[in-house]
Design a protein around this motif. Sequence first.
Motif, PDB file in Angstrom:
ATOM      1  N   LYS A  71      28.959  60.179  44.093  1.00  0.00           N
ATOM      2  CA  LYS A  71      30.022  59.494  44.858  1.00  0.00           C
ATOM      3  C   LYS A  71      30.593  58.342  44.033  1.00  0.00           C
ATOM      4  CE  LYS A  71      28.351  60.772  49.460  1.00  0.00           C
ATOM      5  NZ  LYS A  71      29.434  61.736  49.716  1.00  0.00           N
ATOM      6  N   GLN A  72      31.015  58.705  42.846  1.00  0.00           N
ATOM      7  CA  GLN A  72      31.492  57.686  41.913  1.00  0.00           C
ATOM      8  C   GLN A  72      32.605  58.223  41.027  1.00  0.00           C
ATOM      9  OE1 GLN A  72      29.120  56.516  38.204  1.00  0.00           O
ATOM     10  NE2 GLN A  72      28.848  54.692  39.460  1.00  0.00           N
ATOM     11  N   SER A  73      33.552  57.320  40.713  1.00  0.00           N
ATOM     12  CA  SER A  73      34.571  57.622  39.722  1.00  0.00           C
ATOM     13  C   SER A  73      34.550  56.528  38.667  1.00  0.00           C
ATOM     14  CB  SER A  73      35.958  57.684  40.372  1.00  0.00           C
ATOM     15  OG  SER A  73      36.959  57.858  39.388  1.00  0.00           O
ATOM     16  N   LEU A  74      34.687  56.934  37.417  1.00  0.00           N
ATOM     17  CA  LEU A  74      34.807  55.986  36.316  1.00  0.00           C
ATOM     18  C   LEU A  74      36.200  56.111  35.724  1.00  0.00           C
ATOM     19  CD1 LEU A  74      31.366  56.489  34.522  1.00  0.00           C
ATOM     20  CD2 LEU A  74      31.991  54.753  36.204  1.00  0.00           C
ATOM     21  N   PHE A  75      36.787  54.962  35.401  1.00  0.00           N
ATOM     22  CA  PHE A  75      38.126  54.899  34.834  1.00  0.00           C
ATOM     23  C   PHE A  75      38.011  54.233  33.477  1.00  0.00           C
ATOM     24  CE2 PHE A  75      42.679  54.720  35.007  1.00  0.00           C
ATOM     25  CZ  PHE A  75      43.054  53.512  34.436  1.00  0.00           C
ATOM     26  N   HIS A  76      38.424  54.943  32.442  1.00  0.00           N
ATOM     27  CA  HIS A  76      38.290  54.436  31.080  1.00  0.00           C
ATOM     28  C   HIS A  76      39.668  54.219  30.463  1.00  0.00           C
ATOM     29  CE1 HIS A  76      34.040  55.782  31.065  1.00  0.00           C
ATOM     30  NE2 HIS A  76      34.491  56.842  31.710  1.00  0.00           N
ATOM     31  N   ILE A  77      39.819  53.108  29.764  1.00  0.00           N
ATOM     32  CA  ILE A  77      41.008  52.872  28.934  1.00  0.00           C
ATOM     33  C   ILE A  77      40.500  52.711  27.507  1.00  0.00           C
ATOM     34  CG2 ILE A  77      43.033  51.448  28.502  1.00  0.00           C
ATOM     35  CD1 ILE A  77      42.767  50.348  31.330  1.00  0.00           C
ATOM     36  N   THR A  78      40.847  53.638  26.645  1.00  0.00           N
ATOM     37  CA  THR A  78      40.411  53.541  25.250  1.00  0.00           C
ATOM     38  C   THR A  78      41.433  52.743  24.436  1.00  0.00           C
ATOM     39  OG1 THR A  78      41.506  55.628  24.726  1.00  0.00           O
ATOM     40  CG2 THR A  78      39.194  55.740  25.360  1.00  0.00           C
ATOM     41  N   ALA A  79      40.946  52.161  23.341  1.00  0.00           N
ATOM     42  CA  ALA A  79      41.811  51.362  22.458  1.00  0.00           C
ATOM     43  C   ALA A  79      42.642  50.384  23.286  1.00  0.00           C
ATOM     44  CB  ALA A  79      42.708  52.271  21.627  1.00  0.00           C
ATOM     45  N   SER A  80      41.968  49.597  24.104  1.00  0.00           N
ATOM     46  CA  SER A  80      42.668  48.724  25.057  1.00  0.00           C
ATOM     47  C   SER A  80      43.570  47.715  24.341  1.00  0.00           C
ATOM     48  CB  SER A  80      41.653  48.001  25.929  1.00  0.00           C
ATOM     49  OG  SER A  80      40.786  47.246  25.131  1.00  0.00           O
ATOM     50  N   GLN A  81      44.618  47.338  25.042  1.00  0.00           N
ATOM     51  CA  GLN A  81      45.618  46.406  24.530  1.00  0.00           C
ATOM     52  C   GLN A  81      45.820  45.285  25.536  1.00  0.00           C
ATOM     53  OE1 GLN A  81      49.030  48.961  24.245  1.00  0.00           O
ATOM     54  NE2 GLN A  81      48.059  50.355  22.789  1.00  0.00           N
ATOM     55  N   PRO A  82      46.268  44.125  25.091  1.00  0.00           N
ATOM     56  CA  PRO A  82      46.547  43.034  26.053  1.00  0.00           C
ATOM     57  C   PRO A  82      47.481  43.471  27.186  1.00  0.00           C
ATOM     58  CG  PRO A  82      46.538  42.172  23.830  1.00  0.00           C
ATOM     59  CD  PRO A  82      46.408  43.674  23.710  1.00  0.00           C
ATOM     60  N   ALA A  83      48.396  44.395  26.902  1.00  0.00           N
ATOM     61  CA  ALA A  83      49.324  44.885  27.932  1.00  0.00           C
ATOM     62  C   ALA A  83      48.615  45.684  29.021  1.00  0.00           C
ATOM     63  CB  ALA A  83      50.404  45.754  27.289  1.00  0.00           C
ATOM     64  N   ASP A  84      47.360  46.054  28.789  1.00  0.00           N
ATOM     65  CA  ASP A  84      46.592  46.772  29.818  1.00  0.00           C
ATOM     66  C   ASP A  84      46.007  45.805  30.848  1.00  0.00           C
ATOM     67  OD1 ASP A  84      45.238  48.940  27.244  1.00  0.00           O
ATOM     68  OD2 ASP A  84      46.977  49.274  28.552  1.00  0.00           O
ATOM     69  N   SER A  85      46.131  44.526  30.614  1.00  0.00           N
ATOM     70  CA  SER A  85      45.596  43.523  31.537  1.00  0.00           C
ATOM     71  C   SER A  85      46.314  43.633  32.880  1.00  0.00           C
ATOM     72  CB  SER A  85      45.763  42.118  30.961  1.00  0.00           C
ATOM     73  OG  SER A  85      45.057  41.994  29.740  1.00  0.00           O
ATOM     74  N   ALA A  86      45.553  43.865  33.927  1.00  0.00           N
ATOM     75  CA  ALA A  86      46.106  44.069  35.269  1.00  0.00           C
ATOM     76  C   ALA A  86      44.930  44.261  36.219  1.00  0.00           C
ATOM     77  CB  ALA A  86      47.015  45.306  35.307  1.00  0.00           C
ATOM     78  N   THR A  87      45.245  44.467  37.485  1.00  0.00           N
ATOM     79  CA  THR A  87      44.228  44.855  38.457  1.00  0.00           C
ATOM     80  C   THR A  87      44.338  46.358  38.683  1.00  0.00           C
ATOM     81  OG1 THR A  87      44.239  42.713  39.566  1.00  0.00           O
ATOM     82  CG2 THR A  87      43.431  44.581  40.830  1.00  0.00           C
ATOM     83  N   TYR A  88      43.202  47.019  38.687  1.00  0.00           N
ATOM     84  CA  TYR A  88      43.157  48.474  38.842  1.00  0.00           C
ATOM     85  C   TYR A  88      42.472  48.817  40.166  1.00  0.00           C
ATOM     86  CZ  TYR A  88      44.746  48.674  34.066  1.00  0.00           C
ATOM     87  OH  TYR A  88      45.515  48.531  32.926  1.00  0.00           O
TER      88      TYR A  88
END
Lengths: 112, 115
Positions: A71-88
């Motif tokens: 009962k779980q989901s994982l969300f991955h962002i690879t090679a993260s960038q400052p522009a990825d800064s947000a609430t998910y």
Amino acid sequence: SQKIEQNSEALNIQEGKTATLTCNYTNYSPAYLQWYRQDPGRGPVFLLLIRENEKEKRKERLKVTFDTTLKQSLFHITASQPADSATYLCALDLGNTGKLIFGQGTTLQVKP
Amino acid sequence: DAGVIQSPRHEVTEMGQEVTLRCKPISGHDYLFWYRQTMMRGLELLIYFNNNVPIDDSGMPEDRFSAKMPNASFSTLKIQPSEPRDSAVYFCASSPGTELYNEQFFGPGTRLTVL
């Protein structure tokens, strides 16, 4: 009662690293799980949808997994960038009702 | 397409006054949703419509809240009388349907402050 839990603490990572966000749920049997991004002062924006019979979904630098046993989901962002800064936000679909239940969201901060 | 349109973007009112929030969904979308977002409670579904008909209003906090969708291109959320605890950001969202694709498109929100 039905419950969705996301990391309440903000996640701070260095640019270029992989960010991993967690969404756990209880007392649900969702047909779909979705991930949204929300920037300050704006409405949520859809990112990815994964169905209950799918294990993994990818879109560019994004990857979502869905484990109905855990009962779980994982969300991955690879090679993260400052522009990825947000609430998910993760959201569960209650069958084919069109109705979504949202988690509280995890704030990601990517530092240059 | 202009996306989901909400008005006003900001509303400041005094306790006891009537507040009306407006939403224009994306043309052709069958579903319309009203949400409320606060720091304490996150994003909560208030009510949703399918083809202009209210389907589930179990999230509406109390009788002071009402929502209508007189046609496919317009919906209102009304609070009468308003109270300080109604202060929040109210989002409208629309969706093209539920068969295989439930992506919701959100508007920019209305920030409501009740003094």
